[in-house]
Design an enzyme around this catalytic site. Structure first.
Site, short mmCIF file in Angstrom:
data_model
loop_
_atom_site.label_atom_id
_atom_site.label_comp_id
_atom_site.label_asym_id
_atom_site.label_seq_id
_atom_site.Cartn_x
_atom_site.Cartn_y
_atom_site.Cartn_z
N ASP A 48 45.75 65.18 36.54
CA ASP A 48 44.50 65.12 37.28
C ASP A 48 44.67 64.03 38.34
O ASP A 48 45.66 63.30 38.38
CB ASP A 48 43.31 64.86 36.35
CG ASP A 48 41.98 65.30 36.99
OD1 ASP A 48 41.94 65.46 38.24
OD2 ASP A 48 40.98 65.48 36.27
C1 NOJ Z 1 39.36 65.40 39.52
C2 NOJ Z 1 38.84 66.43 38.58
O1 NOJ Z 1 38.78 65.91 37.27
C3 NOJ Z 1 39.67 67.72 38.55
O2 NOJ Z 1 38.97 68.68 37.80
C4 NOJ Z 1 39.96 68.19 39.94
O3 NOJ Z 1 40.70 69.39 39.90
C5 NOJ Z 1 40.70 67.09 40.70
N1 NOJ Z 1 39.85 65.91 40.77
C6 NOJ Z 1 41.10 67.51 42.10
O4 NOJ Z 1 40.00 67.57 42.92
#
Ligand code: NOJ
Length: 731
Positions: A274
């Site tokens: 993530d």
């Molecule tokens: C943080 C989020 O937790 C995740 O779900 C997302 O895909 C990423 N950012 C990228 O934007």
């Protein structure tokens, strides 16, 4: 479609690997927010937004494996041209984005869509999303979120399928199938990424990013199965979670990424972090510094690093020192290249980058119609006292509340690219369904979180002059989604005050609830004559609400999350383990209950009314025993005694009476949506085998245990009378 490697691709990948420098290899492992077109600069604001020239320079230097959150076929083409024609080895980049529940056409939030109990519907909306996203130049989405959310304080439950694992598995698989389509190489196939691996929905106290303390049994039985279902449906990427699990951050968790994912499950795809999750190992106190974080994450099995730049900065030196063996680096790069090959990118770097497709509006009408159908199929009728709904079209209606004409809270927590010009709000939807001259009085009454001067007076006057009030209240959309955690899952006080004042007029009230989680309904909202849960329904909100309100569509959705009496009951979920002191009607002293409330839901998981009147006959089992290798038919007859045709979600629940670990009070193990004409009866049957009874046993193995079980075929998780059967031991 499960992925099968192609030998021709393998040869090509080996030849590339043989020619790549360490820096080029590491480059393939980097995922960066699109720095050329920060389409949504308020998303991930900490992103290091550099200038376009610099991004292209990084691509040219072979330092970028994937870019995300920019769209546009022409711009994507420009980036790809630099990758293919100007980088030394010409490896194309993957273009990604968070396309969660729609691209230009916005579908209901995933939690809402789960309420349909129709995975095939989610498959269709994911397919339409993929068609639109790939037309906008994308190859890869960071979806579906398959986190199980048992605590409604957590705001990201809106992105998943709710509190139940069985339902979660069905929707996880359906969404992967929908995004990826029949053929991964097709131009309209969008690579799916189940997330967040793992147990992100189990963050302590429902606070996003918090720690996770969890038993192996709960992890395996509740939180992991939707990932497995997504992989079985062919997902070739997975995103790690921000949280730790029992002290080890998921993004550096070898037991999770290595032993389980690669070992036990044989996952062939890529593991992506993530956003800056590898960097956060330092904040977790799990790594001493950036170099240490890089080593721990990579060593645990994290292939791609999102946004932190840690891999680019530290992996080359770690390879040089021998701390990271070259063979391990090659393995990770091989996986990234294999995914690029699997979607046809190595053969056709310009796949999904056709500006003509982007401007083609021929699918638009069909997608809007699908959005309307998905939206009305997601609306749950919680309550309908005196059959107040559906409304007659000649009723005098007061539409009251901050969501009545609002256009900023239709789409829900995660839509970056929706075409707002096409959104239909509640007022527009109702007006479109009413004849000219029909009486529809529209009053805001209050703002989302504040009183409006004279608002309540105007609302009360409108209510007095009406036959019925449609009260459009709920949570603003920014209350759910990432980083949105609540301690009190109630309406903002200004809206509650409006509801009380309107109810005091005595005019019957239908609540149109807007919400990204289960709420603890209070006072006049809870006590309204009728309640429709409308989640965040997307582009076609208003039309869908009107379809249900006027009875052009009979509601058929069910709650995928339990509505509690009170916020303090969280975490609250229907399939909780049995306690040694269950509450009984006879004696509630020294029993598992709260001082203020019984240990029940106000509206349980699976609950939802229709405009029909469906009666359930007794659940029957075809035999008293299920042989170890046999099957057992469980059935019940459902009958529509109402005057309207309706779709009924018939649910099968099981309970294991004695287990080597304490077993849940009930668990969903099957569901079917059936159409019932007025007066029609239907026998609904489910076939059980011992696989349906399996769980993580006390010794850590997965399987069923012989003994007595209960089975219910029922309209919700809190109703019905069970039939008993035995699972016999192996012969
Ligand atoms: C943080 C989020 O937790 C995740 O779900 C997302 O895909 C990423 N950012 C990228 O934007």
């Amino acid at each position: 479609m499960p992925y099968e490697a192609n030998p021709a691709d393998d040869a090509r990948i080996e030849s590339l690997l043989a020619r790549m420098t360490v820096e080029e290899k590491v480059g393939q492992l980097g995922v960066f927010a699109d720095m050329v077109r920060p389409f949504a600069p308020d998303v991930n604001p900490e992103a290091n937004v550099r200038n376009a020239a610099e991004v292209l320079e990084q691509v040219r230097a072979g330092r970028v494996g994937a870019l995300f959150n920019g769209v546009g076929a022409a711009q994507g083409r420009q980036i790809q041209r630099v990758a293919v024609e100007e980088s030394r080895l010409g490896i194309p980049v993957l273009l990604a984005a968070d396309v969660i529940h729609g691209m230009r056409t916005v579908f209901p939030i995933p939690l809402g869509e789960a309420a349909s109990f129709e995975p095939e519907l989610a498959e269709r909306t994911a397919r339409a999303t993929a068609v639109e996203a790939t037309a906008a130049g994308l190859h890869w989405t960071f979806a579906p979120a398959v986190d199980i959310a048992r605590d409604q304080r957590w705001g990201r439950g809106a992105e998943g399928a709710g509190e139940d694992t069985f339902l979660g598995c069905a929707f996880a698989a359906a969404r992967v199938r929908g995004f990826q389509g029949e053929d991964l190489r097709a131009h309209d196939s969008l690579l799916a990424t189940p997330k967040h691996f793992a147990a992100y929905g189990a963050v302590a106290a429902g606070m996003d990013y918090n720690y996770v303390e969890i038993s192996e049994g709960t992890l395996r039985d509740v939180h992991l199965p939707p990932f497995k279902a997504a992989f079985d449906a062919g997902a070739l990427a997975v995103m790690t979670a921000f949280n730790d699990i029992n002290g080890v951050p998921a993004s550096a968790n070898r037991a999770l990424l290595g032993d389980l994912l690669r070992g036990e499950w044989g996952f062939p795809g890529v593991v992506v972090s993530d956003y800056t999750a590898d960097m956060e190992l330092v904040a977790h106190g799990y790594a001493a510094d950036a170099r240490d974080a890089t080593l721990r994450a990579f060593d645990a099995g994290l292939d791609m690093s999102m946004q932190s730049g840690f891999y680019a900065a530290h992996l080359p030196a770690l390879v040089e020192s021998g701390e990271v063996p070259m063979a391990m680096l090659d393995e990770a790069v091989r996986r990234v290249l294999s995914v690029k090959a699997a979607i046809g990118l190595l053969d056709d770097p310009y796949r999904s980058l056709d500006p003509a497709r982007e401007t083609d509006a021929s699918q638009r009408e069909a997608h809007e119609a699908l959005a309307r159908d998905a939206a009305r199929r997601s609306i749950v009728l919680l309550k309908n006292k005196g059959d107040l709904l559906p409304l007659r079209r000649d009723a005098r209606i007061a539409l009251v509340g901050p969501f009545a004409r609002d256009r900023d809270n239709l789409e829900g927590c995660w839509t970056l690219f929706g075409d707002r010009s096409r959104y239909v709000n509640v007022e527009q939807g109702l007006r479109a369904a009413l004849a000219d001259g029909a009486v529809l009085d529209v009053v805001d009454g209050c703002a989302m979180e504040a009183e409006l001067e004279g608002g309540i007076e105007a609302a009360v006057a409108a209510a007095r002059g009406a036959d019925v009030v449609l009260l459009a209240v709920g949570e603003p959309q920014r209350y759910s989604g990432e980083a949105q955690s609540r301690t009190r899952i109630e309406l903002p006080p200004a809206q509650q005050a409006l509801a009380e004042a309107v109810a005091a007029t005595g005019t019957p009230v239908v609540v149109l609830l807007r919400n990204g989680r289960a709420l603890a309904l209070q006072g006049a909202v809870r006590d309204a004559q009728a309640i429709l849960v409308t989640w965040f329904l997307g582009s076609q909100t208003g039309h869908a609400v009107a379809d249900v309100v006027f009875g052009d569509f009979s509601p058929s959705a069910r709650l995928p999350v339990s509505f509690p009496h009170d916020s303090g009951q969280q975490p609250f979920f229907y399939n909780h383990p049995r306690t040694g002191r269950p509450e009984t009607p006879e004696m509630s002293e020294f029993k598992a209950r709260w001082r203020e409330h019984p240990n029940t839901a106000l509206y349980p998981f699976g609950h939802g009314l229709t405009y029909g009147r469906v009666e359930y006959g007794a659940t029957t089992v075809a035999a008293p025993a299920l042989a170890w290798d046999g099957t057992l038919r469980v059935c019940a007859t459902v009958r529509n005694d109402g005057v309207r045709a309706t779709e009924e979600v018939v649910q099968l629940y099981l309970h294991d009476r004695v287990g080597s670990r304490v077993r849940p009070v009930r668990e969903l193990k099957g569901f079917r949506k059936v159409l019932l004409q007025p007066g029609q009866s239907l026998e609904v049957a489910f076939e059980l085998s011992r696989a349906d009874l399996a769980f993580t046993r006390a010794d850590g193995t997965h399987g069923a245990e012989p003994g007595a079980f209960d089975a219910w075929i029922a309209p919700s998780s809190a109703t019905g009378k069970p039939a008993r059967f035995e699972l016999l031991p192996p012969a």
